[in-house]
Write a protein that holds these residues in place. Structure first.
Motif, short mmCIF file in Angstrom:
data_model
loop_
_atom_site.label_atom_id
_atom_site.label_comp_id
_atom_site.label_asym_id
_atom_site.label_seq_id
_atom_site.Cartn_x
_atom_site.Cartn_y
_atom_site.Cartn_z
N ILE A 104 0.84 -1.20 0.00
CA ILE A 104 0.00 0.00 0.00
C ILE A 104 0.88 1.26 0.00
CG2 ILE A 104 -1.82 1.25 1.23
CD1 ILE A 104 -2.73 -1.39 2.39
N SER A 105 2.05 1.16 0.64
CA SER A 105 2.90 2.35 0.76
C SER A 105 3.59 2.73 -0.55
CB SER A 105 3.96 2.12 1.84
OG SER A 105 4.95 1.21 1.37
N PHE A 106 3.58 1.81 -1.50
CA PHE A 106 4.31 2.04 -2.76
C PHE A 106 3.86 3.30 -3.49
CE2 PHE A 106 4.53 1.03 -7.39
CZ PHE A 106 5.90 1.07 -7.53
N GLY A 107 2.55 3.45 -3.70
CA GLY A 107 2.01 4.60 -4.43
C GLY A 107 2.32 5.93 -3.74
N PRO A 108 1.92 6.07 -2.46
CA PRO A 108 2.19 7.33 -1.76
C PRO A 108 3.67 7.72 -1.78
CG PRO A 108 0.70 5.99 -0.47
CD PRO A 108 1.08 5.16 -1.65
N SER A 114 6.18 12.06 2.55
CA SER A 114 7.12 11.67 3.61
C SER A 114 6.70 10.31 4.17
CB SER A 114 7.08 12.70 4.72
OG SER A 114 5.83 12.63 5.38
N GLN A 115 7.61 9.72 4.94
CA GLN A 115 7.29 8.43 5.55
C GLN A 115 6.14 8.55 6.54
OE1 GLN A 115 10.27 6.00 7.24
NE2 GLN A 115 11.31 5.66 5.29
N GLY B 223 11.26 3.34 -11.52
CA GLY B 223 12.53 2.63 -11.55
C GLY B 223 12.98 2.14 -10.19
N GLU B 224 12.40 2.69 -9.14
CA GLU B 224 12.81 2.20 -7.82
C GLU B 224 11.59 1.78 -7.03
OE1 GLU B 224 14.88 3.57 -3.72
OE2 GLU B 224 14.88 5.00 -5.36
N LEU B 225 11.62 0.58 -6.47
CA LEU B 225 10.50 0.09 -5.70
C LEU B 225 10.60 0.61 -4.27
CD1 LEU B 225 10.50 -3.63 -6.83
CD2 LEU B 225 8.81 -1.92 -7.43
N ARG B 226 9.96 1.75 -4.06
CA ARG B 226 10.01 2.31 -2.71
C ARG B 226 8.85 1.80 -1.89
NH1 ARG B 226 11.82 7.04 -5.61
NH2 ARG B 226 9.74 6.93 -6.50
N VAL B 227 9.12 1.24 -0.75
CA VAL B 227 8.06 0.88 0.19
C VAL B 227 8.49 1.25 1.60
CG1 VAL B 227 7.13 -1.04 -1.18
CG2 VAL B 227 8.93 -1.46 0.49
N LEU B 228 7.53 1.32 2.51
CA LEU B 228 7.85 1.67 3.89
C LEU B 228 8.70 0.58 4.54
CD1 LEU B 228 4.56 2.96 5.54
CD2 LEU B 228 6.62 4.26 5.05
#
Ligand SMILES: Nc1ncnc2c1ncn2[C@@H]1O[C@H](COP(=O)(O)OP(=O)(O)OP(=O)(O)O)[C@@H](O)[C@H]1O
Ligand SMILES: [Mg+2]
Lengths: 250, 257
Positions: A104-108, A114-115, B223-228
């Motif tokens: 779910i955090s990918f899109g935001p 910000s985190q 291009g970058e897989l950003r996740v928490l």
């Protein structure tokens, strides 16, 4: 009000296919409505949705978003996708992360949030979709309906102004469907335009405020559910009378 | 996948992965560097204890995995313990066996070298089992990211991990669908079905990969897989266990063999 999307004579043919998937499709999609998109398998619903998000590009014709022609530059697509969210027909195509919260955090995060803000949005979207208890689960260990709701949360967390849902309801049980309709209602109340591809008469009749009927890559009808359901010759022509033979309007 | 399931459902799931990886890597390094049978056996027992008693992985599961690994190791080390020659073996053999013109025999040195190798490998392997059974791959990847391993490498690993599940899922579904339609009733049509399955599995997974790409793009992938990052708890108890175990291992090392 300016329509959210205006398609003008849009043609699209899939790679290596001789038949067109969109064949001179022209339609204007009103803003802020709950729109049901109906049509037989292969009539072009998914292809239409993928055009709205800039994932497919018309081979001929033009698409306007809020009155502006779609821009297919990097920046243009980024802006478009920030405002237009799409929940895919098969959630397995969409969930990529190992945990639901991370997915779910990918899109935001891609929006540059910000985190802290992202964490808030993940929580909020999860609450809206009733999956807070699944946040820690790996995405491959969910039931079909749970996957659908996780996929939906991943889109809602980006707070788009248009939500496209491609047969979102097919894997969802009747109780969870009620929940989903509640979510959609909440979004609608906040002014979000919702497009839902569906085969379900009751969705058209009781939920939608606008219906678009696709037939072999063109629009056979676009208008209110009442206009459609009160028009037997139109129902006949679009073959809808065959499946919706129980239609009775009061 | 069995390992993955336990990695998500054990008592140490939310423990800081750096700590778990730290313990596992230290034990692994010591096993390899000390090359001392008692220290290695200690590592084996102690890592098993952490996995079973602390992380609460069922002993049966841990045992089954370890058994598989030991069998493989045992087969691999037979070559060290057993010598095969045509010449007559030296006098100091534990046992000898004459087959035709061939001598098969084992010496005390050979046996002790083999045991040493096995115990060393088992110690190392049990440390890796501990890590794999208590830490999901996502956490390990996040840890590697914190340790500044190049992002592209991590993203690829993450996608391969996800693709593996899709592939297995497809495989399972397609195979079931074929079985329901009697695709595997004779040897002949089994071959045919399996060939069809192989070809389609590839196409299907390829197309699914493309749809996954669309879905990523739709959510603004650049291009970058950003996740928490996941949230972890510190675990002083485990840290103590870790330090204690390593000290004990070093203590064992002083025992002469
Ligand atoms: N990846 C593809 N490659 C080739 N042809 C495709 C592809 N996807 C769709 N098509 C074709 O394009 C046409 C429209 O397909 P589309 O998926 O838009 O239909 P749909 O209305 O969403 O159908 P359904 O109700 O089955 O989801 C169909 O004729 C289909 O065969
Ligand atoms: Mg479709």
């Amino acid at each position: 009000m300016t329509p959210v999307f205006e398609f003008a004579d849009v043609w699209f043919r899939h790679n290596g296919q001789s038949d067109c998937a969109l064949c001179g499709l022209t339609v204007s999609i009103p803003s802020g409505e709950k729109i049901a998109v109906v049509g037989r398998n292969g009539s072009g619903k998914s292809t239409l949705f993928l055009h709205c998000n800039g994932l497919y590009r018309p081979q001929q014709g033009q698409i306007r978003f809020n009155g502006e022609p779609l821009s297919y530059t990097r920046a243009g697509l980024r802006q478009l996708r920030q405002r237009v969210g799409i929940v895919f027909q098969n959630p397995d195509d969409q969930l990529f992360s190992a945990s639901v919260a991370q997915d779910i955090s990918f899109g935001p995060l891609n929006l540059g949030l910000s985190q802290a803000e992202t964490t808030r949005r993940v929580q909020q979207a999860a609450e809206l979709c009733a999956i807070t208890h699944l946040l820690d689960r790996p995405t491959h260990a969910l039931s079909g309906g749970e996957k659908a709701r996780a996929a939906m949360a991943g889109v809602l967390a980006m707070e788009p102004s248009v939500v496209l849902a491609d047969e979102l309801l097919s894997a969802i049980d009747p109780w969870a469907r009620l929940d989903i309709f509640e979510i959609l209602q909440t979004l609608h109340d906040h002014g979000t335009t919702i497009l839902l591809a569906t085969h379900d008469l009751s969705v058209v009749r009781y939920w939608a405020t606008h219906v678009i009927v696709l037939q072999r890559g063109t629009v056979a009808f676009s208008g209110t559910p009442q206009q459609l359901l009160r028009n037997p010759s139109l129902l006949e022509a679009t073959e809808l009378s065959k499946i919706w033979w129980t239609v009775e309007l009061d | 996948m069995l390992i993955d399931r336990y990695a998500y459902g054990n008592r140490l799931r939310h423990t800081e992965p750096a700590l778990k990886a730290g313990i596992a890597l230290t034990v692994l390094t010591l096993c390899l560097a000390l090359d001392h049978p008692w220290a290695s056996l200690w590592a084996l027992g102690w890592m098993s204890l952490l996995t079973v008693a602390v992380a609460r992985i069922p002993a049966r599961v841990f045992g089954r995995i370890l058994f598989g690994e030991s069998t493989f190791l045992a087969l691999a080390t037979v070559g060290i313990a057993v010598t095969l020659t045509v010449a007559t073996p030296p006098d100091a053999t534990l046992w000898r066996w004459h087959v035709g013109s061939l001598w098969i025999f084992g010496t005390a040195e050979g046996l002790s070298a083999a045991l040493r190798t096995v115990s060393r490998a088992l110690g190392a392997v049990s440390a890796m089992n501990f890590l794999a059974l208590t830490t999901p791959l996502v956490d390990l990847l996040a840890l590697l990211r914190r340790w500044h391993v190049p992002g592209a490498l991590i993203d690829i690993t993450a996608m391969v991990y996800r693709a593996t599940f899709l592939l297995l899922d497809n495989l399972h579904r397609m195979r079931t669908a074929q079985e329901c339609r009697l695709g595997y009733v004779t040897a002949r049509n089994s071959m045919h079905s399996a060939a069809l399955l192989g070809g389609n599995l590839f196409m299907k997974t390829f197309q699914q990969g493309r749809r996954l790409q669309y879905a990523l793009d739709a959510r603004g992938f650049d291009g970058e897989l950003r996740v928490l990052p996941a949230k972890y708890r510190s675990n002083p108890g485990l840290a103590l266990w870790g330090v204690g175990g390593v000290m004990a291992m070093l203590g064992m090392w002083r025992i002469p063999v």
